[in-house]
Scaffold this motif. Structure first.
Motif, short mmCIF file in Angstrom:
data_model
loop_
_atom_site.label_atom_id
_atom_site.label_comp_id
_atom_site.label_asym_id
_atom_site.label_seq_id
_atom_site.Cartn_x
_atom_site.Cartn_y
_atom_site.Cartn_z
N LYS A 79 -40.36 13.39 7.88
CA LYS A 79 -40.81 13.21 6.50
C LYS A 79 -41.98 14.14 6.18
O LYS A 79 -42.97 13.74 5.57
N GLY A 80 -41.89 15.39 6.63
CA GLY A 80 -42.91 16.39 6.34
C GLY A 80 -44.14 16.35 7.21
O GLY A 80 -45.04 17.17 7.05
N HIS A 81 -44.21 15.42 8.16
CA HIS A 81 -45.38 15.30 9.04
C HIS A 81 -45.01 15.72 10.46
O HIS A 81 -43.92 15.43 10.95
N ASP A 82 -45.95 16.40 11.13
CA ASP A 82 -45.73 16.85 12.49
C ASP A 82 -45.69 15.66 13.44
O ASP A 82 -46.48 14.72 13.31
N LYS A 83 -44.77 15.73 14.41
CA LYS A 83 -44.67 14.70 15.44
C LYS A 83 -44.47 15.38 16.78
O LYS A 83 -43.75 16.37 16.89
N VAL A 84 -45.11 14.84 17.81
CA VAL A 84 -44.99 15.31 19.18
C VAL A 84 -44.54 14.13 20.03
O VAL A 84 -45.16 13.06 19.99
N VAL A 85 -43.45 14.32 20.76
CA VAL A 85 -42.94 13.25 21.64
C VAL A 85 -42.82 13.79 23.05
O VAL A 85 -42.20 14.83 23.28
N VAL A 86 -43.41 13.06 23.99
CA VAL A 86 -43.31 13.40 25.41
C VAL A 86 -42.32 12.43 26.05
O VAL A 86 -42.45 11.21 25.90
N TYR A 87 -41.32 12.99 26.72
CA TYR A 87 -40.36 12.18 27.48
C TYR A 87 -40.48 12.50 28.96
O TYR A 87 -40.60 13.67 29.34
N TRP A 88 -40.41 11.46 29.79
CA TRP A 88 -40.25 11.62 31.23
C TRP A 88 -38.85 11.15 31.58
O TRP A 88 -38.30 10.26 30.93
N LEU A 89 -38.31 11.74 32.62
CA LEU A 89 -37.01 11.32 33.11
C LEU A 89 -37.20 10.11 34.03
O LEU A 89 -38.12 10.09 34.85
N ALA A 90 -36.34 9.11 33.87
CA ALA A 90 -36.43 7.90 34.69
C ALA A 90 -35.02 7.40 35.01
O ALA A 90 -34.14 7.43 34.16
N GLU A 91 -34.84 6.95 36.24
CA GLU A 91 -33.55 6.41 36.66
C GLU A 91 -33.63 4.90 36.79
O GLU A 91 -34.57 4.37 37.40
N LEU A 92 -32.66 4.21 36.23
CA LEU A 92 -32.58 2.76 36.36
C LEU A 92 -32.17 2.45 37.81
O LEU A 92 -31.14 2.92 38.28
N ARG A 93 -33.01 1.66 38.51
CA ARG A 93 -32.76 1.37 39.93
C ARG A 93 -31.45 0.61 40.13
O ARG A 93 -30.69 0.89 41.05
N ASN A 94 -31.20 -0.38 39.28
CA ASN A 94 -29.99 -1.18 39.35
C ASN A 94 -29.11 -0.82 38.16
O ASN A 94 -29.37 -1.28 37.05
N PRO A 95 -28.07 -0.02 38.36
CA PRO A 95 -27.28 0.45 37.22
C PRO A 95 -26.58 -0.65 36.43
O PRO A 95 -26.17 -0.44 35.30
N ALA A 96 -26.49 -1.85 37.01
CA ALA A 96 -25.85 -2.97 36.31
C ALA A 96 -26.84 -3.79 35.48
O ALA A 96 -26.43 -4.67 34.72
N GLN A 97 -28.14 -3.50 35.60
CA GLN A 97 -29.15 -4.27 34.88
C GLN A 97 -29.04 -4.02 33.38
O GLN A 97 -29.09 -2.88 32.92
N GLU A 98 -28.88 -5.09 32.63
CA GLU A 98 -28.72 -5.01 31.18
C GLU A 98 -30.06 -4.73 30.49
O GLU A 98 -31.09 -5.23 30.91
N ALA A 99 -30.01 -3.96 29.42
CA ALA A 99 -31.19 -3.77 28.57
C ALA A 99 -31.35 -5.00 27.68
O ALA A 99 -30.37 -5.68 27.37
N LYS A 100 -32.59 -5.28 27.29
CA LYS A 100 -32.90 -6.38 26.37
C LYS A 100 -33.56 -5.76 25.15
O LYS A 100 -34.72 -5.38 25.20
N LEU A 101 -32.81 -5.66 24.07
CA LEU A 101 -33.30 -4.98 22.87
C LEU A 101 -34.32 -5.81 22.11
O LEU A 101 -34.21 -7.03 22.02
N SER A 102 -35.27 -5.11 21.50
CA SER A 102 -36.24 -5.75 20.61
C SER A 102 -35.69 -5.75 19.19
O SER A 102 -34.61 -5.22 18.93
N ASP A 103 -36.47 -6.29 18.25
CA ASP A 103 -36.08 -6.30 16.84
C ASP A 103 -35.99 -4.89 16.26
O ASP A 103 -35.37 -4.70 15.23
N GLU A 104 -36.63 -3.92 16.91
CA GLU A 104 -36.65 -2.55 16.40
C GLU A 104 -35.31 -1.85 16.55
O GLU A 104 -35.11 -0.78 15.97
N HIS A 105 -34.41 -2.43 17.35
CA HIS A 105 -33.12 -1.78 17.60
C HIS A 105 -31.97 -2.76 17.39
O HIS A 105 -32.10 -3.95 17.68
#
Length: 141
Positions: A79-105
């Motif tokens: 929306k016309g404003h500068d944004k900087v996002v830093v991402y690190w790579l991460a591996e889920l230790r247990n590939p079967a572990q379900e995510a628990k979403l917040s209200d934001e998603h």
């Protein structure tokens, strides 16, 4: 001054398949991205990434193998404003572990490299995911 955000590009290994966690926002354009969020005052980028991942996906630091030396900084405008996002790579230790979403998603998907790139729709994000994917597949972490 640009707004700062931080998060993790989380992947899991399922047999020979590498999949990335993508979350769909429950607001605005309902965009897709990895877990991330704005850096709070007095907080560093890494602490933000940990907090946001726990809040948005339900994964704690102990659930992940975090590759602190594998990071990427994206810079773009929202929306016309500068944004900087830093991402690190991460591996889920247990590939079967379900995510628990917040209200934001409202939805989540585990997608291969090309599918994650397509759903996100940004070229700088695509470059980051392709670079990380190549390192994972070449065992260069």
């Amino acid at each position: 001054m640009a707004k700062r955000a931080a998060g993790f590009l989380i992947f899991r290994r399922l047999r020979e398949r590498i999949e990335y966690l993508m979350l769909q926002a429950s607001y605005g354009q309902h965009h897709w991205s990895p877990p991330k969020g704005h850096v709070d005052p007095g907080e560093d980028d890494y602490a933000t990434a940990l907090r946001e991942t726990t809040e948005e996906a339900g994964y704690a630091e102990s659930d992940l193998n975090i590759y602190r030396k594998q990071s990427c900084t994206l810079e773009y405008k929202v929306k016309g404003h500068d944004k900087v996002v830093v991402y690190w790579l991460a591996e889920l230790r247990n590939p079967a572990q379900e995510a628990k979403l917040s209200d934001e998603h409202q939805d989540m998907k585990w997608l291969d490299c090309d599918e994650a790139i397509k759903i996100a729709g940004y070229e700088d994000f695509a470059k980051m995911v392709r670079a990380f994917d190549a390192k994972i597949k070449a065992n260069e972490l």
